[in-house]
Design a protein around this motif. Structure first.
Motif, short mmCIF file in Angstrom:
data_model
loop_
_atom_site.label_atom_id
_atom_site.label_comp_id
_atom_site.label_asym_id
_atom_site.label_seq_id
_atom_site.Cartn_x
_atom_site.Cartn_y
_atom_site.Cartn_z
N PRO A 187 -49.85 -50.17 -7.86
CA PRO A 187 -49.88 -51.41 -8.64
C PRO A 187 -51.29 -51.98 -8.77
N ASN A 188 -51.49 -52.71 -9.84
CA ASN A 188 -52.77 -53.38 -10.08
C ASN A 188 -52.88 -54.56 -9.11
N THR A 189 -53.91 -54.57 -8.30
CA THR A 189 -54.11 -55.66 -7.35
C THR A 189 -55.32 -56.52 -7.72
N THR A 190 -55.76 -56.42 -8.97
CA THR A 190 -56.86 -57.27 -9.43
C THR A 190 -56.47 -58.74 -9.31
N ALA A 191 -57.34 -59.53 -8.74
CA ALA A 191 -57.05 -60.95 -8.54
C ALA A 191 -56.97 -61.70 -9.87
N PHE A 192 -56.18 -62.76 -9.89
CA PHE A 192 -56.12 -63.67 -11.03
C PHE A 192 -57.27 -64.67 -10.87
N THR A 193 -57.93 -64.99 -11.97
CA THR A 193 -59.04 -65.95 -11.91
C THR A 193 -58.88 -66.99 -13.01
N VAL A 194 -59.50 -68.14 -12.80
CA VAL A 194 -59.46 -69.20 -13.81
C VAL A 194 -60.82 -69.31 -14.47
N ALA A 195 -60.81 -69.75 -15.72
CA ALA A 195 -62.04 -69.89 -16.48
C ALA A 195 -62.88 -71.03 -15.91
N VAL A 196 -64.19 -70.80 -15.85
CA VAL A 196 -65.11 -71.84 -15.40
C VAL A 196 -65.50 -72.68 -16.61
N VAL A 197 -65.16 -73.95 -16.56
CA VAL A 197 -65.42 -74.84 -17.69
C VAL A 197 -66.66 -75.68 -17.37
N THR A 198 -67.66 -75.61 -18.26
CA THR A 198 -68.87 -76.41 -18.10
C THR A 198 -68.62 -77.79 -18.69
N PRO A 199 -68.69 -78.85 -17.89
CA PRO A 199 -68.41 -80.19 -18.40
C PRO A 199 -69.41 -80.61 -19.47
N VAL A 200 -68.90 -81.23 -20.53
CA VAL A 200 -69.75 -81.75 -21.61
C VAL A 200 -69.91 -83.25 -21.41
N THR A 251 -55.11 -64.40 -5.33
CA THR A 251 -55.06 -63.13 -4.59
C THR A 251 -53.73 -62.42 -4.84
N VAL A 252 -53.80 -61.10 -5.02
CA VAL A 252 -52.61 -60.27 -5.13
C VAL A 252 -52.44 -59.51 -3.82
N VAL A 253 -51.28 -59.63 -3.21
CA VAL A 253 -50.99 -58.96 -1.94
C VAL A 253 -50.02 -57.82 -2.22
N ARG A 254 -50.37 -56.63 -1.73
CA ARG A 254 -49.52 -55.46 -1.94
C ARG A 254 -48.83 -55.05 -0.66
N PHE A 255 -47.52 -54.77 -0.76
CA PHE A 255 -46.75 -54.20 0.33
C PHE A 255 -46.48 -52.73 0.02
N ALA A 256 -46.66 -51.86 1.02
CA ALA A 256 -46.34 -50.44 0.87
C ALA A 256 -45.56 -49.97 2.09
N ASP A 257 -44.92 -48.82 1.95
CA ASP A 257 -44.14 -48.25 3.06
C ASP A 257 -43.09 -49.23 3.57
N TYR A 258 -42.45 -49.92 2.64
CA TYR A 258 -41.47 -50.95 2.98
C TYR A 258 -40.30 -50.39 3.78
N ASP A 259 -40.06 -49.08 3.62
CA ASP A 259 -38.93 -48.44 4.29
C ASP A 259 -39.33 -47.70 5.57
#
Length: 255
Positions: A217-230, A82-90
Motif C-alpha cells: 500500500p501507498n504510505t505517503t503522508a497526507f499534507t496540507v497546503a502552506v498558505v502565505t497570509p496576505v 501520517t499513514v500507518v501500515r499493518f502487515a502480517d496481521y495473521d
C-alpha cells in the motif's frame, strides 16, 4: 519569554493529548491476501495511545467472538497526516510501520487473518479490547447490513466508514482495495476525510479471489497546503502611513 514558551508548550501538549473522535483516523487500504491494513490519522495522536482493531462483528451493543482482537500503541506522538501500515496481521508476530501492534487477549479469539469475503474491521478506543467506548472508523468488503453493524457506533458509511462493495463495478467480495485519491494540496486535514470516505476515490478489486498478496500500500503522508497570509488593506494603509511619517521626520532632521 519563558512564560510565553511555557504556555505554548502546554497548548501543544493539550492538543496532542486530545481525545480521538469518529473519523479522526480512517483506513486507506485493505488486503485480505496479505492480511494487511493501513490507516491515516487526521490529528496528532499522543504517545502511548492505545487503539483497538477487531474483525469480530459488532452486533449493535457488543462484539461477537471467534475472530481477532488486536491493539496498536503509539510509541511517540504520531503527527497528523501520517499513514500507518499493518502487515502480517495473521502471523504470531504482527508488524506496524509506526508504533507497536500486538494481539489482545480476549476469550474466544481465533481466526487471526482477514477474510476475503464478508469481513468488517473496526478501529476504536475502549476500556479493553472487547469493550469499545469510541468507534473511530470501520471498513468492510461485505456490507454493514449483514457483515458487521454500524448501529450505535456513531459511524456512517461514506462519512467515516467505508463499504468497499458500494463502488460501482466492485467485486462482491473484494480481496484488495486502496485509497488512490489526493494526499496533498488541501487546506486542512479535515478536508481529506470526505475524500477518503468516498469509495469512488478507491481502487477496489473488480473480480473475486484476486492475487494481491504482494501489493504494497501507498504510505505517503497526507499534507496540507502552506498558505502565505496576505496583509489586509487596513494593515497596508497603516504601514504606508507609518513609513510616510518616518520619511517626514528624517527630512526635517536633515534640514
Amino acid at each position: 519569554m519563558k512564560k510565553i514558551s511555557l504556555i505554548a508548550a502546554l497548548l501543544l501538549s493539550s492538543q496532542a493529548n486530545a481525545a480521538l473522535n469518529a473519523g479522526d483516523i480512517m483506513f486507506t487500504s485493505f488486503n485480505a491476501d496479505e492480511d494487511g491494513l493501513s490507516f491515516v490519522t487526521f490529528v496528532d495522536i499522543a504517545a502511548n495511545t492505545t487503539i483497538y482493531f477487531s474483525d469480530n462483528e459488532w452486533t449493535g451493543s457488543a462484539f461477537n467472538t471467534g475472530e481477532s482482537f488486536n491493539q496498536w500503541v503509539s510509541s511517540s506522538v504520531v503527527t497528523a497526516g501520517t499513514v500507518v501500515r499493518f502487515a502480517d496481521y495473521d502471523k504470531a508476530t504482527l508488524n506496524a510501520s509506526t508504533g507497536t501492534l500486538s494481539r489482545a487477549t480476549v476469550s474466544g479469539s481465533s481466526n487471526w487473518g482477514i477474510s476475503n469475503s464478508g469481513e468488517t474491521v473496526y478501529a476504536y478506543l475502549g476500556s479493553s479490547a472487547s469493550s469499545a467506548t469510541t468507534f473511530l472508523t470501520a471498513i468492510t468488503n461485505g456490507t454493514f447490513a449483514t457483515d458487521g453493524s454500524l448501529t450505535d457506533t456513531g459511524l456512517t458509511a461514506g462519512v467515516n466508514a467505508m463499504q468497499l462493495t458500494s463502488k460501482a463495478g466492485a467485486s462482491s467480495n473484494p480481496d484488495y482495495a486502496e485509497y488512490n485519491g489526493v494526499r496533498d494540496g488541501l487546506s486542512n486535514f479535515t478536508d481529506y476525510k470526505a475524500q477518503v470516505a468516498n469509495v469512488n476515490n478507491w481502487n477496489v478489486d473488480t473480480v473475486n479471489n484476486s492475487a494481491s498478496a504482494a501489493l504494497i500500500p501507498n504510505t505517503t503522508a497526507f499534507t496540507v497546503a502552506v498558505v502565505t497570509p496576505v496583509p489586509e488593506a487596513d494593515s497596508v494603509a497603516m504601514l504606508l502611513a507609518g513609513l510616510g511619517v518616518l520619511a517626514l521626520v528624517r527630512r526635517r532632521q536633515s534640514l
